[in-house]
Design an enzyme around this catalytic site. Structure first.
Site, PDB file in Angstrom:
ATOM      1  N   CYS A 152      54.749   4.740  28.648  1.00 55.74           N
ATOM      2  CA  CYS A 152      53.944   5.733  27.962  1.00 55.74           C
ATOM      3  C   CYS A 152      54.284   5.774  26.482  1.00 55.74           C
ATOM      4  O   CYS A 152      55.250   5.169  26.013  1.00 55.74           O
ATOM      5  CB  CYS A 152      54.144   7.109  28.585  1.00 55.74           C
ATOM      6  SG  CYS A 152      55.855   7.682  28.523  1.00 55.74           S
TER       7      CYS A 152
ATOM      8  N   CYS B 284      57.720   6.851  25.522  1.00 55.51           N
ATOM      9  CA  CYS B 284      58.717   5.779  25.567  1.00 55.51           C
ATOM     10  C   CYS B 284      58.737   5.003  24.249  1.00 55.51           C
ATOM     11  O   CYS B 284      59.801   4.638  23.739  1.00 55.51           O
ATOM     12  CB  CYS B 284      58.417   4.821  26.722  1.00 55.51           C
ATOM     13  SG  CYS B 284      58.436   5.575  28.353  1.00 55.51           S
TER      14      CYS B 284
ATOM     15  N   ASP C 206      35.363 -21.856  -0.732  1.00 55.15           N
ATOM     16  CA  ASP C 206      35.621 -23.017  -1.575  1.00 55.15           C
ATOM     17  C   ASP C 206      34.793 -24.166  -0.992  1.00 55.15           C
ATOM     18  O   ASP C 206      34.337 -24.094   0.151  1.00 55.15           O
ATOM     19  CB  ASP C 206      37.122 -23.342  -1.537  1.00 55.15           C
ATOM     20  CG  ASP C 206      37.438 -24.651  -2.218  1.00 55.15           C
ATOM     21  OD1 ASP C 206      36.985 -24.836  -3.359  1.00 55.15           O
ATOM     22  OD2 ASP C 206      38.114 -25.491  -1.597  1.00 55.15           O
TER      23      ASP C 206
ATOM     24  N   ASP D 254      41.273 -23.862   0.729  1.00 58.95           N
ATOM     25  CA  ASP D 254      42.309 -24.742   1.257  1.00 58.95           C
ATOM     26  C   ASP D 254      43.235 -25.332   0.207  1.00 58.95           C
ATOM     27  O   ASP D 254      44.264 -25.918   0.540  1.00 58.95           O
ATOM     28  CB  ASP D 254      41.664 -25.902   2.025  1.00 58.95           C
ATOM     29  CG  ASP D 254      41.069 -26.952   1.083  1.00 58.95           C
ATOM     30  OD1 ASP D 254      40.364 -26.550   0.133  1.00 58.95           O
ATOM     31  OD2 ASP D 254      41.325 -28.145   1.293  1.00 58.95           O
TER      32      ASP D 254
END
Length: 732
Positions: free
Chosen positions: A44, A47, A448, A628
């Protein structure tokens, strides 16, 4: 005066890349290490709060994050902190914890846990049905000794079955209570024990009513809820866990004329291993001997196998299909790309975003309020009924059970796990915790061109138009550059058997090209305006030798697989699309036309790309940048969210929030839609949890819900939230 800028990979964007290269990685000190802990007994939101707050008090702990769906904690710690210390501490405060070995995350563990729960569930069902049959006689009018006999027989069946089947709840509740803490299993255990205890009391005093059937029914339905919750979480098993399952623990090491089976952890760089057909590659390495086809679909999303022969690099987790191979080890164990990918995915799944923070804050406030409500219900009903402790306890326990914030705790992690798993299967690796959240906001995409929308491997198309003397000079200039056009010239010239001309004073001028001295005269290879050439209006670079007129080298570049589909999907999702490139206008226009992009910019230097991204952001756009190259890194860092292909330069991949593992761009559209759906699912889950509590709390407080009904409602809410998250797995 502003510093000069450039358009080639060796431009001054490198300085910007250095300053932003840490984006996308967790941790900012550089000296922290990450520990993964398994938490099998957390159920839960309370916890989560208990574990995270507890770990935060420990020396050397920088941050801690619990993933309820995966039942694990990710802890950033100083180098001298040992995992066993943290695991022992958590176990000591009532949270059973173990150091997590990613390589041990196998489906068999999930199956084992499922079988155990299913066995207890079956035993509880058997007992429940038998006791209910015995109860029919009591309900039908059995009295006195006959009724007592049926009650005692029911007790003989129910008590041992409750003790066995409800053991998961009892164990968890005791672990919490012995360290003076409450969790969701405390009220559950109290409800079961109360029903069984009151039944024994009534039976011993020949009472008319016993509740053995209620105790067994409560146990059965709670176990059913937990089993279904466990199975739905298993279906949503994270991409990190699936990646870890691909790791091979042992390898066939070639020693002399033979081979021996050794642990992958014992391999060193330079060792040679054999991979037979049908087996996974255990290491990152280069093929020494043999030819085969390799299936890398799970890592890249590419369905077709690829050829592998001497000189090709293979990664751990790929499957050798057709022929035996020997590999020279480049990385093994935790150093492999596969292991690093699993770490990145796990970080993204367990780290915080605004929704997890909201859920945690709500749970932290919610838990104490619920316990106060249960206490108020007990006292109130005790007063109303004139001291009926049994009824008051039943209502108080029903309040505790029905209002357990399990659905709230599952609202975010269930969705995050399901969505990241779906994206990974599509070939998208999330590096940042908030990448999915930010991707959902995107309304404009900037691409790009070279290496992103195109293959990034231009081919020289007019080699035969140049004299050999020009080609050897061009080869001498190009061979030392990383620029794609220079590499294409070098590749084509070497293919003709040419030897580079002897050059001196070779240097690369950022953003312009390469220059040197040859036979006492200056030679240049680069942009048209730099060498004094006429711009052709297509992808080209120009060679200038002394005072001779410049000559042009022209290139072709194919569209990247899936580029058209990606642009179409992004437009259909309502996004604007812009193409920016440092290439010539005619080449950029051609690519834009083929892809249906109306807005494009040519001749863009790195600072120009950044300016475009910032201008779009200033106009209110949430920009996704896809690039890239090294000259894209600053723009990638400036965007709201960024993506780079796996083939991108290292600096671009580091800066990006998401890495596209395969060669195709087609998953981009699905990634955007999935992230938007994930955001909707999270909001829906919050709505489900809020609606459930708005109805359940008054019902329980007014005494209309028994502990059994509360157990059914609580389990149903948790399962509903998890199933709603799993809709992402099937694309809904």
């Amino acid at each position: 005066m502003a510093a000069p800028v450039s358009a080639c990979p060796a431009c001054d964007a490198a300085a910007l890349a250095e300053s932003t290269a840490g984006k996308g990685y967790a941790g900012d000190g550089g000296e922290a290490k990450r520990i993964m802990l398994s938490l099998p007994q957390v159920y839960c939101a309370a916890c989560i709060v208990g574990v995270e707050k507890g770990l935060a008090t420990q020396p050397g702990v920088r941050s801690a994050r619990v993933n309820l769906t995966l039942k694990r904690a990710t802890v950033e710690v100083d180098q001298d902190v040992e995992p066993e210390t943290l695991a022992d501490y958590l176990t000591g405060i009532g949270f059973e914890a173990y150091e997590l070995d990613a390589g041990a995350l196998m489906a068999t563990e999930t199956d084992k846990r499922s079988r155990e729960l299913l066995m207890r569930l079956g035993v509880a069902f058997f007992g429940m049905m038998n006791v209910m049959l015995l109860s029919v006689a009591v309900w039908s009018g059995a009295s006195d000794a006959t009724r007592d006999l049926f009650h005692w027989v029911s007790a003989g069946i129910a008590l041992p079955i409750v003790a066995f089947s409800a053991q998961p709840f009892f164990t968890s509740a005791w672990s919490a209570l012995r360290v003076k803490r409450l969790n969701m299993d405390v009220p559950i255990s109290l409800a079961i024990l109360l029903a069984a205890g009151m039944s024994v009391y009534e039976t011993m005093h020949s009472g008319e009513h016993a509740y053995f059937d209620a105790a067994l029914s409560l146990t059965f339905f709670l176990l059913a809820g937990r089993y279904l919750d466990h199975r739905t979480r298993a279906v949503a098993r994270s991409a990190a866990e699936e990646l870890a399952a691909l790791e091979v623990p042992r390898a066939h090491l070639i020693v002399g004329d033979g081979e021996e089976v050794v642990s992958v952890a014992d391999l060193a760089i330079g060792d040679v291993v054999r991979v037979t057909p049908g087996n996974r590659v255990p290491v990152d390495g280069m093929v020494e001997t043999g030819e085969s086809e390799v299936d890398r679909s799970f890592l890249t999303g590419e369905s077709l196998p690829v050829f592998a022969g001497p000189g090709d690099m293979l990664n751990a987790g790929e499957v050798n299909l057709t022929g035996p191979l020997t590999l020279r080890v480049a990385a093994a164990g935790k150093d492999t790309a596969l292991h690093r990918m699993a770490d990145l995915v796990a970080i993204a799944e367990t780290a915080r975003n605004k929704y997890t923070g909201l859920a945690d804050k709500a749970a932290a406030i919610y838990a104490p309020v619920v316990h106060l409500l249960a206490l108020a219900a007990f006292v109130g009903w005790l007063v109303i009924t004139g001291g009926d402790v049994r009824l008051a306890l039943n209502i108080a326990v029903a309040v505790l059970i029905i209002t357990c914030p399990c659905a709230l705790g599952l609202a975010v992690p269930a969705v995050t796990t399901a969505a990241s798993g779906r994206l990974f299967k599509k070939g998208m690796l999330l590096k940042s915790a908030t990448a999915m959240e930010r991707l959902a906001d995107v309304d404009h995409v900037v691409f790009d061109k070279t290496g992103t929308l195109t293959e990034g491997a231009p081919k020289l198309e007019n080699l035969g138009d140049h004299a050999e003397a020009d080609l050897v000079v061009a080869l001498g200039l190009a061979q030392g550059s990383a620029h794609p056009l220079a590499q294409a010239i070098a590749f084509a010239a070497r293919g003709e058997g040419l030897v580079p001309a002897p050059l001196t004073d070779v240097r690369e001028v950022p953003g312009h090209g390469i220059e040197a001295l040859w036979n006492g005269q200056q030679v240049r290879l680069g942009r048209a305006e730099w060498v004094g050439a006429h711009v052709l209006g297509r992808t080209a670079t120009y060679l200038k030798i002394g005072k001779r007129p410049a000559v042009a080298f022209t290139f072709t570049d194919a569209l990247r697989d899936g580029a058209k589909e990606a642009v179409t999907a992004l437009k259909a999702a309502g996004c604007g699309v812009t193409l920016i490139s440092g290439d010539a206008e005619e080449a950029v226009r051609d690519v834009a036309f083929r892809l249906g992009i109306d807005d494009f910019r040519a001749g863009m230097l790195p600072d120009g790309k950044v300016a475009e991204v910032e201008a779009l952001a200033a106009s209110g756009k949430r920009v996704l940048m896809v690039g890239d190259g090294l000259n894209d890194t600053a723009a990638l860092a400036a965007a709201h969210v960024s993506i780079s292909p796996a083939s991108a330069l290292e600096a671009a991949r580091v800066v990006s929030d998401i890495v596209l593992l395969g060669k195709s761009l087609a998953p981009l559209g699905d990634a955007l839609l999935t992230s938007r759906k994930a955001t909707r699912r999270i909001k829906e889950n919050f709505g489900i949890a809020a609606t459930y509590n708005a109805i359940a709390i008054p019902v329980a407080l007014l005494g209309f819900a028994t502990p059994l009904a509360a157990a059914l409602a609580m389990s149903a809410s948790s399962i509903m939230v998890t199933l709603n998250a799993l809709r992402l797995k099937v694309g809904k």
